[in-house]
Design a protein around this motif. Structure first.
Motif, PDB file in Angstrom:
ATOM      1  N   THR A 128      -7.509   5.512 -14.342  1.00 39.47           N
ATOM      2  CA  THR A 128      -6.114   5.789 -13.964  1.00 39.47           C
ATOM      3  C   THR A 128      -5.372   4.497 -13.677  1.00 39.47           C
ATOM      4  N   LEU A 129      -4.196   4.356 -14.275  1.00 42.27           N
ATOM      5  CA  LEU A 129      -3.312   3.219 -13.960  1.00 42.27           C
ATOM      6  C   LEU A 129      -2.096   3.764 -13.229  1.00 42.27           C
ATOM      7  N   LEU A 130      -1.825   3.152 -12.072  1.00 37.52           N
ATOM      8  CA  LEU A 130      -0.650   3.550 -11.296  1.00 37.52           C
ATOM      9  C   LEU A 130       0.308   2.360 -11.277  1.00 37.52           C
ATOM     10  N   ILE A 131       1.558   2.585 -11.605  1.00 41.17           N
ATOM     11  CA  ILE A 131       2.539   1.500 -11.541  1.00 41.17           C
ATOM     12  C   ILE A 131       3.520   1.819 -10.425  1.00 41.17           C
ATOM     13  N   GLY A 132       3.769   0.827  -9.559  1.00 47.25           N
ATOM     14  CA  GLY A 132       4.677   1.051  -8.434  1.00 47.25           C
ATOM     15  C   GLY A 132       5.515  -0.178  -8.147  1.00 47.25           C
ATOM     16  N   GLY A 133       6.479  -0.039  -7.241  1.00 48.68           N
ATOM     17  CA  GLY A 133       7.406  -1.131  -6.917  1.00 48.68           C
ATOM     18  C   GLY A 133       8.671  -0.982  -7.737  1.00 48.68           C
TER      19      GLY A 133
ATOM     20  N   PRO B 162      -9.672   7.066  -7.770  1.00 49.18           N
ATOM     21  CA  PRO B 162      -9.755   5.601  -7.844  1.00 49.18           C
ATOM     22  C   PRO B 162      -8.886   5.112  -9.000  1.00 49.18           C
ATOM     23  N   ALA B 163      -8.120   4.049  -8.757  1.00 49.27           N
ATOM     24  CA  ALA B 163      -7.112   3.645  -9.744  1.00 49.27           C
ATOM     25  C   ALA B 163      -6.940   2.140  -9.758  1.00 49.27           C
ATOM     26  N   LEU B 164      -6.341   1.707 -10.851  1.00 53.37           N
ATOM     27  CA  LEU B 164      -5.901   0.317 -10.952  1.00 53.37           C
ATOM     28  C   LEU B 164      -4.400   0.375 -10.684  1.00 53.37           C
ATOM     29  N   ALA B 165      -3.915  -0.436  -9.740  1.00 49.36           N
ATOM     30  CA  ALA B 165      -2.487  -0.396  -9.429  1.00 49.36           C
ATOM     31  C   ALA B 165      -1.808  -1.672  -9.897  1.00 49.36           C
ATOM     32  N   LEU B 166      -0.713  -1.490 -10.615  1.00 46.95           N
ATOM     33  CA  LEU B 166       0.159  -2.611 -10.982  1.00 46.95           C
ATOM     34  C   LEU B 166       1.388  -2.487 -10.087  1.00 46.95           C
ATOM     35  N   LEU B 167       1.521  -3.431  -9.154  1.00 51.19           N
ATOM     36  CA  LEU B 167       2.666  -3.391  -8.241  1.00 51.19           C
ATOM     37  C   LEU B 167       3.639  -4.477  -8.616  1.00 51.19           C
ATOM     38  N   VAL B 168       4.834  -4.083  -8.988  1.00 50.39           N
ATOM     39  CA  VAL B 168       5.825  -5.035  -9.467  1.00 50.39           C
ATOM     40  C   VAL B 168       7.149  -4.814  -8.750  1.00 50.39           C
ATOM     41  N   SER B 169       7.515  -5.784  -7.914  1.00 49.70           N
ATOM     42  CA  SER B 169       8.745  -5.621  -7.140  1.00 49.70           C
ATOM     43  C   SER B 169       9.491  -6.943  -7.113  1.00 49.70           C
ATOM     44  N   GLY B 170      10.492  -7.020  -6.223  1.00 48.83           N
ATOM     45  CA  GLY B 170      11.258  -8.260  -6.125  1.00 48.83           C
ATOM     46  C   GLY B 170      10.457  -9.377  -5.482  1.00 48.83           C
ATOM     47  N   GLY B 171       9.462  -9.038  -4.692  1.00 53.39           N
ATOM     48  CA  GLY B 171       8.696 -10.055  -3.987  1.00 53.39           C
ATOM     49  C   GLY B 171       7.261 -10.187  -4.452  1.00 53.39           C
ATOM     50  N   HIS B 172       6.760  -9.218  -5.235  1.00 57.55           N
ATOM     51  CA  HIS B 172       5.335  -9.216  -5.584  1.00 57.55           C
ATOM     52  C   HIS B 172       5.110  -8.775  -7.012  1.00 57.55           C
ATOM     53  N   SER B 173       4.048  -9.314  -7.605  1.00 50.76           N
ATOM     54  CA  SER B 173       3.535  -8.776  -8.865  1.00 50.76           C
ATOM     55  C   SER B 173       2.032  -8.909  -8.769  1.00 50.76           C
ATOM     56  N   SER B 174       1.353  -7.803  -8.642  1.00 50.96           N
ATOM     57  CA  SER B 174      -0.083  -7.850  -8.383  1.00 50.96           C
ATOM     58  C   SER B 174      -0.814  -6.762  -9.143  1.00 50.96           C
TER      59      SER B 174
ATOM     60  N   ALA C 279       0.844  -1.201   0.000  1.00 49.39           N
ATOM     61  CA  ALA C 279       0.000   0.000   0.000  1.00 49.39           C
ATOM     62  C   ALA C 279       0.881   1.253   0.000  1.00 49.39           C
ATOM     63  N   ALA C 280       2.044   1.161   0.653  1.00 49.29           N
ATOM     64  CA  ALA C 280       2.962   2.305   0.673  1.00 49.29           C
ATOM     65  C   ALA C 280       3.547   2.552  -0.720  1.00 49.29           C
ATOM     66  N   HIS C 281       3.804   1.469  -1.487  1.00 50.81           N
ATOM     67  CA  HIS C 281       4.290   1.640  -2.871  1.00 50.81           C
ATOM     68  C   HIS C 281       3.253   2.395  -3.708  1.00 50.81           C
ATOM     69  N   VAL C 282       1.977   2.274  -3.360  1.00 50.26           N
ATOM     70  CA  VAL C 282       0.926   3.019  -4.071  1.00 50.26           C
ATOM     71  C   VAL C 282       0.891   4.469  -3.570  1.00 50.26           C
ATOM     72  N   ALA C 283       0.934   4.631  -2.252  1.00 47.60           N
ATOM     73  CA  ALA C 283       0.769   5.968  -1.652  1.00 47.60           C
ATOM     74  C   ALA C 283       1.882   6.933  -2.045  1.00 47.60           C
ATOM     75  N   VAL C 284       3.078   6.400  -2.322  1.00 49.03           N
ATOM     76  CA  VAL C 284       4.227   7.268  -2.608  1.00 49.03           C
ATOM     77  C   VAL C 284       3.974   8.166  -3.815  1.00 49.03           C
ATOM     78  N   ASP C 285       3.131   7.704  -4.716  1.00 43.74           N
ATOM     79  CA  ASP C 285       2.880   8.480  -5.933  1.00 43.74           C
ATOM     80  C   ASP C 285       2.266   9.844  -5.632  1.00 43.74           C
ATOM     81  N   THR C 286       1.554   9.962  -4.502  1.00 46.49           N
ATOM     82  CA  THR C 286       0.914  11.239  -4.179  1.00 46.49           C
ATOM     83  C   THR C 286       1.947  12.316  -3.846  1.00 46.49           C
TER      84      THR C 286
END
Ligand code: KG4
Ligand code: ZN
Length: 353
Positions: free
Chosen positions: A277-282, A138-150, A123-130
């Motif tokens: 809105t698409l937000l990409i994080g991680g 309201p957004a669709l979040a693509l979270l892609v990191s070393g431990g997660h892809s969601s 959730a913090a990877h999403v919040a940082v964008d602000t």
């Protein structure tokens, strides 16, 4: 309302301490400004192992914690008595590493007599964008990191994120790290593959498989382990034939397969659900090709793209401070001091109670 929030991140190998200032009325008018974003990384200590060694990371967090907090406060120009709340990553992540951050955050919050928020790393990877792009619709979040892809639906930063799909095997960043290792590149692999590909790799030179992209496959889930195996087979076959491995081409073609699947599925999820809105994080959101292809495809699909600058995509303390600030603004109840560090904290828990 105006408040200063300090955020601590220790879920993996970065000791991150961020300081943000919250101003506004707590609703749409909330503004969160970055004051400091200090990082001490133990990555150099993990390089020779080709992956993060949890015990080494925990010890490094312990050593770096107090100096990094001091540095962040100094850079932000705030005194400890100016801090109004402390936020910390409660999970998911490495158990010992999380424990160091949680213990430190509890000690600071107790000493300064301020509320403590134990938050979800994703959730913090999403919040940082602000911090960079202001309030999040309201957004669709693509979270892609070393431990997660969601793929997650985000109605509000202070509401639980709704999971739509995730990887069924390796995370995207994990695939970058494993393929980089296979190609003899450095660790962590993502930035090396990004650079090598950009410096002259041909993404169309090899067509690697796109996991879970058939008409009958789950549309919002990912699979990267078949791709990693295909790259390994390709490299082995070249080696057997005595041919030189075209590292830049293999890196670019692998990266293209990952980026193709990530962007196609994310944009499909957004359009299927009517999300604008698409937000990409991680960490993988720092990838230059992912950013470029996502922009092209979002433009074509009429979807607005938000991606934080690369430094804010990889793990940092500012993201934790940002989420803490939004929770404080929304009047969320602080976490109990007894909350445990939870390596498997589910994505549906943004704030631990
Ligand atoms: O979010 P993050 O810093 O830590 C985790 O929460 O896992 O993500 C780290 C991952 C690593 O796998 C790293 O290789 C990847 O992000 N990464 C990249 C790039 N920069 C970091 N992957 C592709 N391209 C990049 N430029
Ligand atoms: Zn992360």
């Amino acid at each position: 309302m105006t408040a200063v929030v300090l955020g601590i991140e220790t879920s993996c190998d970065e000791t991150g301490v961020g300081v943000v200032r919250l101003s506004g009325d707590g609703a749409a008018g909330t503004k969160v400004t970055l004051l400091a974003d200090e990082i001490a990384s133990s990555v150099d200590e993990h390089v020779r192992f080709g992956g993060v060694v949890p015990e080494v990371a925990s010890r490094a967090h312990l050593q770096a914690m107090v100096p990094t907090v001091r540095r962040a406060l100094a850079v932000a120009g705030v005194a400890p008595s100016d801090v109004d709340a402390v936020a910390v990553t409660a999970g998911p992540g490495l158990a010992g590493a999380l424990l160091v951050g949680a213990a430190a955050a509890k000690a600071y919050a107790a000493a300064w007599d301020v509320p403590l928020y134990g938050v979800n790393h994703l959730a913090a990877h999403v919040a940082v964008d602000t911090l960079e792009h202001g309030p999040l619709p309201p957004a669709l979040a693509l979270l892609v990191s070393g431990g997660h892809s969601s793929l997650l639906q985000v109605s509000s930063l202070t509401q639980p994120l709704e999971p739509l799909g995730a990887t069924i095997d390796d995370a995207a960043g994990e695939a970058f790290d494993k393929v980089a290792r296979l190609l003899g590149l450095g660790f962590p692999g993502g930035p090396f593959i990004d650079n090598v590909a950009r410096a002259g790799g041909d993404p169309a030179s090899i067509r690697f498989p796109r996991g879970l992209s058939g008409p009958l496959d789950p549309p919002y889930d990912f699979s990267f382990s078949g791709l990693k195996t295909a790259v390994a087979r390709h490299v082995e076959a070249l080696a057997r034939a005595g041919s030189i491995v075209p590292v830049a081409d293999v890196a670019a073609a692998f990266q293209e397969a990952v980026v193709d699947v990530l962007t196609a599925k994310a944009i499909r999820a957004a359009t299927d659900r009517g999300i604008e809105t698409l937000l990409i994080g991680g960490g993988v959101a720092a990838n230059s090709r992912l950013r470029a292809v996502a922009q092209q495809r979002c433009d074509a699909a009429g979807v607005r793209l938000r991606v934080p600058r690369p430094r804010l995509c990889t793990d940092n303390g500012a993201m934790v401070a940002a989420l803490g600030a939004h929770l404080l603004a929304a009047g969320a109840p602080a976490s109990q001091f007894e909350f445990p560090a939870d390596p498997g904290l589910p994505i549906t828990t943004s704030l631990v109670s």
